[in-house]
Enzyme design. Structure first.
Site, PDB file in Angstrom:
ATOM      1  CD  GLU A 204      18.496   0.178  79.578  1.00 11.48           C
ATOM      2  OE1 GLU A 204      19.164   1.184  79.302  1.00 11.48           O
ATOM      3  OE2 GLU A 204      18.984  -0.969  79.597  1.00 11.48           O
ATOM      4  CG  HIS A 220      12.058 -26.638  88.166  1.00  6.45           C
ATOM      5  ND1 HIS A 220      11.878 -27.939  88.555  1.00  6.45           N
ATOM      6  CD2 HIS A 220      12.431 -26.680  86.867  1.00  6.45           C
ATOM      7  CE1 HIS A 220      12.158 -28.744  87.543  1.00  6.45           C
ATOM      8  NE2 HIS A 220      12.493 -27.990  86.498  1.00  6.45           N
ATOM      9  CE  LYS A 313      25.839   4.409  83.642  1.00 10.60           C
ATOM     10  NZ  LYS A 313      25.973   4.192  82.205  1.00 10.60           N
TER      11      LYS A 313
HETATM   12  O1  PA5 Z   1      21.531   0.785  77.519  1.00 13.01           O
HETATM   13  C1  PA5 Z   1      21.926   1.579  78.340  1.00 13.01           C
HETATM   14  O2  PA5 Z   1      21.930   2.814  78.153  1.00 13.01           O
HETATM   15  C2  PA5 Z   1      22.501   1.092  79.660  1.00 13.01           C
HETATM   16  O3  PA5 Z   1      22.008  -0.170  79.982  1.00 13.01           O
HETATM   17  C3  PA5 Z   1      24.033   1.106  79.576  1.00 13.01           C
HETATM   18  O4  PA5 Z   1      24.459   0.149  78.629  1.00 13.01           O
HETATM   19  C4  PA5 Z   1      24.662   0.809  80.944  1.00 13.01           C
HETATM   20  O5  PA5 Z   1      24.304   1.809  81.863  1.00 13.01           O
HETATM   21  C5  PA5 Z   1      26.191   0.725  80.873  1.00 13.01           C
HETATM   22  O6  PA5 Z   1      26.735   1.806  80.183  1.00 13.01           O
HETATM   23  P1  PA5 Z   1      27.829   1.528  79.046  1.00 13.01           P
HETATM   24  O7  PA5 Z   1      27.136   0.646  78.044  1.00 13.01           O
HETATM   25  O8  PA5 Z   1      28.177   2.840  78.482  1.00 13.01           O
HETATM   26  O9  PA5 Z   1      28.953   0.836  79.721  1.00 13.01           O
END
Ligand code: PA5
Length: 335
Positions: A204, A220, A313
């Site tokens: 990310e 394994h 989303k």
């Molecule tokens: O780090 C991020 O931006 C994502 O992995 C979010 O955590 C994920 O999409 C879920 O969103 P939220 O944390 O707002 O529930």
């Protein structure tokens, strides 16, 4: 980069917020932590942290629905930083309908709104972070809640962890970030949740593919893939050393390193710092986070964006709008 430097202070703030929150001393016999992505990491870490300590089943559920066994004797932590993640909202509604004991963690959104409407306790988190950068707020309140319920006592471990984070902040992990550039980072550890967190941060923040796996399971299956020397030349393997590996795990790590070293680009180890399990886990998390930001700089990308997640989303909202359907289910609960 700015926010990552504040990580130790964020930890102190997160602990304070949770200590001041009004959390009932629920009676329960199992625990489910619901969340996705950055909001699930706290659950993953808690599960690994307490594995040898808490005689309760703990599941981290990253799905649309709670497992069938969730009932009125289940404590459900519903965690969504934004409060608008549909999988988490859907599990929250399941938890309400099944009369689970619920505690929410969120900075706002529908989760907070629905929890307020149903008078479900919520630990309200400060807004303005990327969810993955808000990890102290998404993890430490879980520890504090369990402390309040007198299930654990990690006060000393919390202090040690925060001190160690302060020391790590002063170090430089540029060399490792350089090594990961233009290669496939492969993260192994016997701290499975920490390895996965590092992988996710590389995905990310640094916008790179990465793999993660855990000892002893990787011996394994995953390890056998390295018998093919041609395929893995671009892999930069990082072994996160938890520092209290058993003799069996140490032998496995040495064997694995021996097998890999001639077929991959590099093998590096990063050692956890501190005595307590919490400090050792969190020190590795923090170092991994730093490296992911550094690699984002080297890759010329913005660590604070995750455009494809936002796009998906949006598309789900336009095509399906599950939240609207969930809202109706919640409406019938509050009448
Ligand atoms: O780090 C991020 O931006 C994502 O992995 C979010 O955590 C994920 O999409 C879920 O969103 P939220 O944390 O707002 O529930």
């Amino acid at each position: 980069m700015n926010q990552i430097n504040k990580f130790p202070e964020m930890c102190l703030d997160a602990i304070e917020i949770a200590k001041n929150a009004n959390i009932p001393s629920y009676q329960f016999d199992k625990m489910i932590i619901c969340g996705m992505g950055g909001s699930a990491v706290g659950g993953d870490l808690l599960k690994d942290l307490l594995r040898d300590e808490l005689p309760l089943s703990v599941e981290v559920s990253k799905e649309y629905h709670l497992p069938a066994y969730a009932d009125e004797k289940t404590l459900v932590f519903a965690i969504s930083y934004s409060g608008n993640t549909e999988e988490t909202l859907s599990q929250f509604v399941d938890a309400v309908e099944r009369k689970c004991k619920i505690i929410c963690l969120s900075s706002g959104g529908k989760l907070r709104e629905w929890a307020d409407r149903l008078k479900i306790p919520t630990i309200v988190l400060p807004a303005g972070f990327q969810p993955r950068a808000a990890l102290p707020y998404l993890f430490l309140p879980l520890v504090v809640c369990l402390q309040k319920m007198q299930l654990i006592n990690l006060e000393e471990e919390l202090k040690e962890a925060i001190e160690i984070l302060g020391e790590i902040r002063l170090k430089d992990y540029n060399e490792l970030a350089d090594d990961l550039k233009d290669s496939m980072p492969v993260i192994y550890s016997d701290f499975g949740a920490v390895a996965r967190r590092f992988k996710n941060q590389l995905n990310e923040n640094s916008k790179t593919q990465a793999k993660a796996d855990v000892f002893p399971e990787l011996n394994h299956n995953e390890m056998v893939g390295y018998e093919n020397k041609k395929m893995n030349r671009n892999d930069s393997v990082v072994i996160l050393r938890s520092g209290d590996e058993s003799q069996e795990i140490k032998t496995r790590i040495e064997f694995t390193e021996g097998l890999l070293k001639d077929s991959v680009k590099s093998v590096n180890e990063i050692w956890a710092k501190g005595k307590g399990r919490l400090a050792r886990m969190f020190s590795l998390v923090y170092i991994g986070d730093y490296i992911s930001y550094k690699l984002a700089d080297l890759n010329g990308v913005n660590a604070d964006e995750a455009k494809s997640i936002d796009m998906l989303k949006k598309e789900l909202k336009e095509k399906i709008n599950l939240v609207e359907k969930l809202e109706k289910r919640i409406g019938s609960q509050s009448q």
